[in-house]
Design an enzyme around this catalytic site. Structure first.
Site, PDB file in Angstrom:
ATOM      1  N   SER A   1      41.808 -15.600 -22.389  1.00 21.75           N
ATOM      2  CA  SER A   1      42.621 -14.981 -21.478  1.00 21.75           C
ATOM      3  C   SER A   1      42.848 -15.285 -20.098  1.00 21.75           C
ATOM      4  O   SER A   1      43.771 -15.070 -19.001  1.00 21.75           O
ATOM      5  CB  SER A   1      42.490 -13.587 -21.631  1.00 21.75           C
ATOM      6  OG  SER A   1      41.271 -13.091 -21.260  1.00 21.75           O
TER       7      SER A   1
ATOM      8  N   HIS B   1      45.985 -13.561 -27.322  1.00 21.48           N
ATOM      9  CA  HIS B   1      46.932 -14.288 -26.441  1.00 21.48           C
ATOM     10  C   HIS B   1      47.696 -15.209 -27.178  1.00 21.48           C
ATOM     11  O   HIS B   1      48.466 -16.274 -26.411  1.00 21.48           O
ATOM     12  CB  HIS B   1      46.394 -14.687 -25.142  1.00 21.48           C
ATOM     13  CG  HIS B   1      46.157 -13.702 -24.182  1.00 21.48           C
ATOM     14  ND1 HIS B   1      47.024 -13.226 -23.267  1.00 21.48           N
ATOM     15  CD2 HIS B   1      44.894 -12.981 -23.896  1.00 21.48           C
ATOM     16  CE1 HIS B   1      46.470 -12.178 -22.574  1.00 21.48           C
ATOM     17  NE2 HIS B   1      45.174 -12.075 -22.908  1.00 21.48           N
TER      18      HIS B   1
ATOM     19  N   LYS C   1      51.233  -7.610 -25.990  1.00 25.10           N
ATOM     20  CA  LYS C   1      51.417  -8.901 -25.001  1.00 25.10           C
ATOM     21  C   LYS C   1      52.600  -9.269 -25.383  1.00 25.10           C
ATOM     22  O   LYS C   1      53.729  -8.962 -25.216  1.00 25.10           O
ATOM     23  CB  LYS C   1      50.203 -10.005 -25.195  1.00 25.10           C
ATOM     24  CG  LYS C   1      48.806  -9.048 -24.701  1.00 25.10           C
ATOM     25  CD  LYS C   1      47.693  -9.814 -24.661  1.00 25.10           C
ATOM     26  CE  LYS C   1      46.510  -8.985 -24.476  1.00 25.10           C
ATOM     27  NZ  LYS C   1      46.150  -7.980 -23.553  1.00 25.10           N
TER      28      LYS C   1
HETATM   29  C1  LIG Z   1      41.482 -11.677 -26.179  1.00 24.08           C
HETATM   30  C2  LIG Z   1      41.649 -10.173 -25.939  1.00 24.08           C
HETATM   31  N1  LIG Z   1      41.413  -9.222 -27.008  1.00 24.08           N
HETATM   32  C3  LIG Z   1      41.816  -7.955 -26.892  1.00 24.08           C
HETATM   33  C4  LIG Z   1      42.644  -7.423 -25.678  1.00 24.08           C
HETATM   34  C5  LIG Z   1      42.890  -6.144 -25.578  1.00 24.08           C
HETATM   35  O1  LIG Z   1      44.371  -6.011 -25.865  1.00 24.08           O
HETATM   36  P1  LIG Z   1      45.181  -4.519 -25.743  1.00 24.08           P
HETATM   37  O2  LIG Z   1      45.628  -4.457 -24.629  1.00 24.08           O
HETATM   38  O3  LIG Z   1      46.031  -4.559 -27.025  1.00 24.08           O
HETATM   39  O4  LIG Z   1      43.917  -3.371 -25.994  1.00 24.08           O
HETATM   40  C6  LIG Z   1      43.053  -8.385 -24.801  1.00 24.08           C
HETATM   41  C7  LIG Z   1      43.723  -7.641 -23.447  1.00 24.08           C
HETATM   42  O5  LIG Z   1      43.755  -7.960 -22.352  1.00 24.08           O
HETATM   43  C8  LIG Z   1      42.520  -9.766 -24.741  1.00 24.08           C
HETATM   44  O6  LIG Z   1      42.776 -10.513 -24.071  1.00 24.08           O
END
Ligand SMILES: Cc1ncc(COP(=O)(O)O)c(C=O)c1O
Length: 390
Positions: free
Chosen positions: A179, A207, A238
């Site tokens: 990310s 992502h 997202k």
């Molecule tokens: C790789 C990854 N996993 C999990 C999440 C968390 O997702 P959520 O916003 O749905 O809690 C993110 C969000 O930034 C992320 O980039």
């Protein structure tokens, strides 16, 4: 006073240019937004496909509210699960070409749900050193021993698997798209190594969901690894433009999670409007991959424009584009100057990225028009020259 240190910590963050100023948004999330009272171009949100304010998703949410109300009012194992939640899970499983899906409140909780349900004390987790915070927390909760391997480095992963303790459960975990850098895990090679050493393989495709693969089916589809990756964690927060987490995999694994994953057992389900909106998002993607194509065209156009201007865009090959600046004060000043010029893109500093690796993270969207992309390039050029970055 027991908590006297807190105010000092906050002051220190401000002095070190590490304080996160949380801005106020007063409009729908889109390619333009009203931020702190000012209309600006938005290159900050994870709204990859421009769905956060899409009429079909709003309609899906409203219809769900009309039929079911707003909240589930309890956890699913106690008070039952709505047919709408089941419909979403079936649709997602079909979309992702996997046997089954379970939804959770967010991507973050999905990681907290899965990891401790699969491994525990005495087991081993092999985790990419740049994995997301929610993976790190899920690993800690599991009490398994965590062995970090060098970022994207399958040789290092193999070496660590080869020399590790025998006779215990082994779990390999990687982000799909990273990310902060916008690079992609070599999941095909990671699968080869994991299966060679009989390790469970899990990818967090937060992502990649809606971004990679045919019509945004994600990283497993991108590498054509259907049925090979044991666990695919995803988020609907997202590209789907809503909020919610999901885990995709074989039926028996999903069933196990419904019995043992603590955020499923001890926290309420996704809200009904979120489920309704997510259903509409999957239906849109099932019908057409046009938005995904537009996202990639936009991202490639912007990246090549930034490179031509002389910016360092790191190792990004996806719609996440970092402008590598290094110093956190420079990154914060850069972000402020962009905002003054009418563009919203946040500085990312420690601890989200390592010290000395501060950057502006540019998030592309299918919602940006050509005119907006050209305007953005003009603004980046102006600020880059002013701050002597280019
Ligand atoms: C790789 C990854 N996993 C999990 C999440 C968390 O997702 P959520 O916003 O749905 O809690 C993110 C969000 O930034 C992320 O980039």
């Amino acid at each position: 006073m027991a908590l006297g240190w807190v105010a000092k910590q906050v002051r220190d963050l401000k002095d070190q240019h590490l304080y996160n100023n949380i801005v106020t948004v007063d409009s729908p999330i889109g390619s333009e937004m009203v931020v702190n009272g000012k209309k600006v171009l938005n290159f900050c949100s994870n709204n990859y496909l421009g769905l956060a304010n899409h009429p079909k998703l709003k309609e899906g949410a409203v219809n769900a509210i009309k039929k079911f109300g707003v909240g589930p009012a309890a956890v699913r194992t106690i008070a039952g699960t709505t047919s709408l939640h089941k419909k979403l899970e079936e649709k997602l499983a079909k979309f992702k070409k996997t046997e089954a899906v379970i939804t959770l409140q967010s991507g973050f909780t999905a990681n907290l749900a899965v990891i401790p349900a699969l491994v525990g004390e005495g087991d081993l987790i092999f985790s990419d050193e740049l994995n997301h915070a929610s993976i790190i927390d899920g690993c800690r909760l599991s009490r398994a021993e965590v062995i970090r391997y060098a970022h994207l480095d399958t040789k290092d992963l193999e070496e660590k698997l080869k020399t590790s303790k025998k006779g215990v459960k082994k779990l390999v975990i990687t982000d799909g798209v990273f990310s902060m850098d916008g690079d992609i895990a070599p999941l095909d090679k990671i699968y080869d190594v994991s299966s060679k050493y009989d390790a469970i393989l899990m990818v967090d495709d937060a992502h990649g969901e809606g971004v990679l693969g045919t019509s945004g089916r994600g990283i497993v589809d991108h590498f054509k690894l259907h049925g090979k990756v044991d666990i695919e964690v995803g988020t609907m927060s997202k590209a789907f433009g809503v909020v919610g987490g999901m885990v995709a995999g074989r039926t028996e694994i999903i069933e196990w999670l419904s019995q043992r994953a603590r955020p499923f057992l001890f926290s309420s389900a996704m809200t009904l409007p979120d489920v309704g909106a997510c259903l509409a998002a999957v239906e849109l993607l099932e019908k057409s991959g046009k938005l995904v194509e537009k996202l990639w065209d936009n991202a490639n156009y912007l990246r090549s424009g930034l490179k031509k201007l002389g910016f360092d865009t790191g190792t990004s090959i996806t719609p996440i584009i970092p402008l590598m600046l290094g110093d956190s004060k420079l990154a914060q000043d850069f972000s402020k100057e962009l905002f003054n010029e009418g563009l919203f893109a946040k500085a990312i500093t420690y601890p989200t990225v390592a010290q000395g690796k501060a950057r502006i993270r540019i998030m592309n969207s299918a919602g940006h028009t050509q005119k907006q992309l050209d305007r953005a390039l003009q603004i980046f050029a102006k600020v880059g020259k002013k701050l002597k970055v280019i």
